[in-house]
Scaffold this active site. Sequence first.
Site, PDB file in Angstrom:
ATOM      1  N   THR B 156       0.854  -1.198   0.000  1.00  0.00           N
ATOM      2  CA  THR B 156       0.000   0.000   0.000  1.00  0.00           C
ATOM      3  C   THR B 156       0.883   1.239   0.000  1.00  0.00           C
ATOM      4  O   THR B 156       1.754   1.384   0.863  1.00  0.00           O
ATOM      5  CB  THR B 156      -0.906   0.007   1.242  1.00  0.00           C
ATOM      6  OG1 THR B 156      -1.713  -1.162   1.206  1.00  0.00           O
ATOM      7  CG2 THR B 156      -1.796   1.239   1.255  1.00  0.00           C
ATOM      8  N   HIS B 243      -7.975   4.074  -1.194  1.00  0.00           N
ATOM      9  CA  HIS B 243      -8.087   3.671   0.213  1.00  0.00           C
ATOM     10  C   HIS B 243      -9.522   3.903   0.714  1.00  0.00           C
ATOM     11  O   HIS B 243      -9.723   4.349   1.855  1.00  0.00           O
ATOM     12  CB  HIS B 243      -7.081   4.474   1.053  1.00  0.00           C
ATOM     13  CG  HIS B 243      -6.438   3.670   2.147  1.00  0.00           C
ATOM     14  ND1 HIS B 243      -5.128   3.275   2.134  1.00  0.00           N
ATOM     15  CD2 HIS B 243      -6.945   3.163   3.298  1.00  0.00           C
ATOM     16  CE1 HIS B 243      -4.832   2.592   3.232  1.00  0.00           C
ATOM     17  NE2 HIS B 243      -5.928   2.502   3.960  1.00  0.00           N
TER      18      HIS B 243
END
Lengths: 348, 348, 348, 348
Positions: B156, B243
């Site tokens: 991420t 996200h």
Amino acid sequence: MAMVCLSDFEAYAKKYLPKIAWDYFAAGADDCTTRDENILAYKRIRFRPRMLRDVSVMDIRTKILGSEISFPVGIAPTGFHQLAWPDGEKSTARAARAMNTCYIASTYSTCSLEEISAAAPGGLRWFQLYIHRNRAASQQLVWRAEASGFQGLVLTVDLPYTGKRRDDVRNGFRLPPHMKVKNLEGAFEVCKMSPLDPSVTWNDIYWLRSLTRLPIIIKGILTREDAELAVRHGVQGIIVSNHGGRQLDEGPATIDALVEVVEAVRGRVEVYVDGGIRKGSDVLKALALGAKCVFIGRPALWGLAYKGEEGLQDVLRILQDEFRLSMALAGCASVSEIGQHLVQFSKL
Amino acid sequence: MAMVCLSDFEAYAKKYLPKIAWDYFAAGADDCTTRDENILAYKRIRFRPRMLRDVSVMDIRTKILGSEISFPVGIAPTGFHQLAWPDGEKSTARAARAMNTCYIASTYSTCSLEEISAAAPGGLRWFQLYIHRNRAASQQLVWRAEASGFQGLVLTVDLPYTGKRRDDVRNGFRLPPHMKVKNLEGAFEVCKMSPLDPSVTWNDIYWLRSLTRLPIIIKGILTREDAELAVRHGVQGIIVSNHGGRQLDEGPATIDALVEVVEAVRGRVEVYVDGGIRKGSDVLKALALGAKCVFIGRPALWGLAYKGEEGLQDVLRILQDEFRLSMALAGCASVSEIGQHLVQFSKL
Amino acid sequence: MAMVCLSDFEAYAKKYLPKIAWDYFAAGADDCTTRDENILAYKRIRFRPRMLRDVSVMDIRTKILGSEISFPVGIAPTGFHQLAWPDGEKSTARAARAMNTCYIASTYSTCSLEEISAAAPGGLRWFQLYIHRNRAASQQLVWRAEASGFQGLVLTVDLPYTGKRRDDVRNGFRLPPHMKVKNLEGAFEVCKMSPLDPSVTWNDIYWLRSLTRLPIIIKGILTREDAELAVRHGVQGIIVSNHGGRQLDEGPATIDALVEVVEAVRGRVEVYVDGGIRKGSDVLKALALGAKCVFIGRPALWGLAYKGEEGLQDVLRILQDEFRLSMALAGCASVSEIGQHLVQFSKL
Amino acid sequence: MAMVCLSDFEAYAKKYLPKIAWDYFAAGADDCTTRDENILAYKRIRFRPRMLRDVSVMDIRTKILGSEISFPVGIAPTGFHQLAWPDGEKSTARAARAMNTCYIASTYSTCSLEEISAAAPGGLRWFQLYIHRNRAASQQLVWRAEASGFQGLVLTVDLPYTGKRRDDVRNGFRLPPHMKVKNLEGAFEVCKMSPLDPSVTWNDIYWLRSLTRLPIIIKGILTREDAELAVRHGVQGIIVSNHGGRQLDEGPATIDALVEVVEAVRGRVEVYVDGGIRKGSDVLKALALGAKCVFIGRPALWGLAYKGEEGLQDVLRILQDEFRLSMALAGCASVSEIGQHLVQFSKL
């Protein structure tokens, strides 16, 4: 309460129909986006009205596949009219004949096609059918329709499987026991709809053509590619339709799809449209964009729910009056004067 | 109450989860514009459905990085599943395996990655990680993931610092004392998230590559420029993600960003997308625009909140059925037939 | 109640200020369209955030006309701060100095410019003025401002007459008797504002230039044509402003006008913008579109209303934290890295 | 309650008029889309205000067909003023004269045109007429208007039939028995409006021209094609109008249609516009887009309903003040400085 416009009939039906029946008629697939877009898309089209044209004598008649109708609005095929009115499709047939327009009777009628024919002899009627896994069953329907005087076959092509209508799932919708899908009686269970054949392709048009001399109208086309295929496979007419938003949600509004279909067809066959017609001026817009005629679904059911044959005539008469007035106010005295110059798409 | 569509699970979770947990899962950054746009952007995409294609045999399987999954929907990495269901990520792993799809376990799980592996041996799983200031800690996680049979590493990249989620600030959100971030136990305090290294750059991809033979998937890419960099730095996959709208508010909706990323990547690596998937037809749209697979975040949590493993399976099964039906109604019998011709962007 | 974002201060001020004061600060001209558009226009701008850039060391300082400020947010000139807090502009000056940013004191202050200066010696301050019918009065103000250490003159050009703010008319707004427009004391009645000269033209810039060596910043420019004229007449800076939507309603949102002004100016002078800034990410957008700094009006008043100097510092600190975080999440470690590539205008 | 803007008069009229009268004045055709669009379309136009222009001496006078009026706002023809105020059109005539502007008296007045003339000798007045089936009746009206000192004939061309105004149908609207359409007394029944001739064409303009030396202004043009025809048939002026949205619903907003009409006319005749004017800045927009003058319909009726002649003067005075202020804030000191550079169409 005065019945002034179609929304009045909608309000009446919502108030007086059993919830499960109202929900069934009102249902759209998934989020109902396409069902609602069918209506909203008309609002994005603006008229360019012309003034000082002699509109003292108005002629709103038209012809579909050679048959004259009193104005370019017919009855789209919808199922289970007895949910709306005890006499069901017999009332629908009588109202359509009284108003001198075309009624497309659904395979999923609660009266048999023979009963429908007998109820209103001489009326202009087309018969809507699906192609079943059991081709013999479809064949029987075609022959019965032809024998009963139906003058066109409307093949619905957007239902290889039934769309997901959340309210019907929640309600566990099924026909009340005293109603039957008369056209298919004995053949199979209605609620599962499994008899419909998801393997149908364009070649089956040839098979259908081989069964009958009736004109074939294909219902459920939304793209230029499929419109071209329909013409090439020899159909006589196309109904631009998304099944009232009850099948694939978030496809195009029918009035938007009409534009590309009309462009692709280039006049080789007649093009019709259903979905979202709520005012006479919607009819005028559809014709301006190239439709030969429109068909109404839910508004016809609201009319039935209001007063059966008489209520449906009220709905048709209101549409007729509104259509005539819109034409006059836009500067057209006859249907032949309607053209694309009358409309523009709003940027908003 | 019948669970008919994903919103039903959302309503259930909102009603039954403790407010602080619901708020944490629901939170978006700042005004939550991007969180909501993720959903709204799907509504602006219209299908162009094709008719009369044989859809009697439907094949909705696909492959991601060579592994077959039952349909193109996996579980996105989200933290703290015990907030939704006592068994936490163990239930998630079991549901994903039962449905034969891919589960991306988060570093911020309330079960350790070894526990997750043991709960559902043989399931397809990827492990999500951040790069920590303490590189040794990240290295340990990579090795543990590889040793536990995870088959991909999802890095991420959109969280150099945590986004400002107002409700979490107001609630003073922190994990209840009986829950732990098991993967990091002892290493550091969770709530501050200070261990993440905001100095990470593209060069760290090389470092990560040097640690493992697992494929590296980069999560959080939103522009063509970064997509190109990702490909050049040798990743195997890209997850277009914002996200869930929890980081930079007012960035693009992921389905909009997908278009430019797919264009830039030109097939060199697989591209996935998360954010805003609420219906099977959303999956179809994402695939039509070039995604190989989508991942769901909040809906998986709602499923867990409803009935743990079983609830999550319900969610996945509904999506699967809806996806299959959408494909059929759009005229596609297998995933390979899905393409950009199926969709257009609405002007509204 | 926790003060988490600027809307919290707005809610507080609306609740605790006397209605007549709240209405005065909140007022927009006519239908308040432009006032609201200032905010909505920011929502139509989308970020294109970049990942994996080293954002471990953040530098959010900038310079305006050569003076360093801690971050690119200053205090716009607004009148009558004693309506919000007893100490009025003295508190404003102290808060601005504490946060190391620029405060533009309004001619219509309830403290004199000398009092403001004395309250926060050494702070960076500009003085806002109008040109009065009585040129001598304006001249006096310029000299007093220069003598008191103000470092710039902000000439407001969008108020030849006062806009029509309906609520003020309804409320019969006027300053309470115990407050005074100290800068103009004795010179004239405030409420009529008749002293302002509606015959002012570009030539008066030369006159103003002749009075002082301070840089001249022109406030209220909304078109490329006027931006070009401003540059040609030798100003040092331009504040793109529509007076918070209080003058001509239905002009452009300032963030939209900024684009055309920046284009016209081509870097020859500094360009600033005020109006509609409510989040740190709004600041980032304005800088991405070419503003050197932004100024906040109403949010500063809400901060004052909350806790005077301390409340305004809270507001500035929140904006600072949000701006720093937005920059980092967009991939910028210093103000110099901010550019137009970071944003795009949404079509919706 | 203070009357600050036109909406205040609207609220008053809605509250105090009998419902049937309010509904009649407020009515739009069908869904009232065009009625509402007339207003909304103004909101999509943005000013580009210019600064630092000498606006100390404002000149808002203009001329229409050679006659000077105090500002470019006249009274559009609307029927049945006695429904709003006992003295009816006599009050309207007095207010228009007092404000030195033009009043277009409707054929469907509740005072005769002779009474109107006698009520306010010397005022600038035009007379609105339809062409009746009984041409002699129209001829009489023309001659009476000329004899009574009316200085222009406004031929309404968008009412071959009356639009469908649902509320009027529901209310069974008709004039109370003590009111009369005085201009037509004895000639025919009012409510049916059947006397109007729907066969009228452009050639009837020549017939009308042959009856009178008064200038002919054509009202109800919405397209460039009809604008061109109007010019070719020798009219002196065009009022771009959709009859307040009371005739064909879903035609263009008048301010949008104005643009194409002005383009087509290329200055050969004067162009005016009515519909949707609610603020002085709307007047400025219409002039910037090429209108020589605007006419207000419903707002005039609200003024009458408030206080008769005095109330209508209030309405006109507010519009006048707002128009003057808008001009000044946009940088125009006289009507001749208003031009297209002042506005742009918002994309939203």
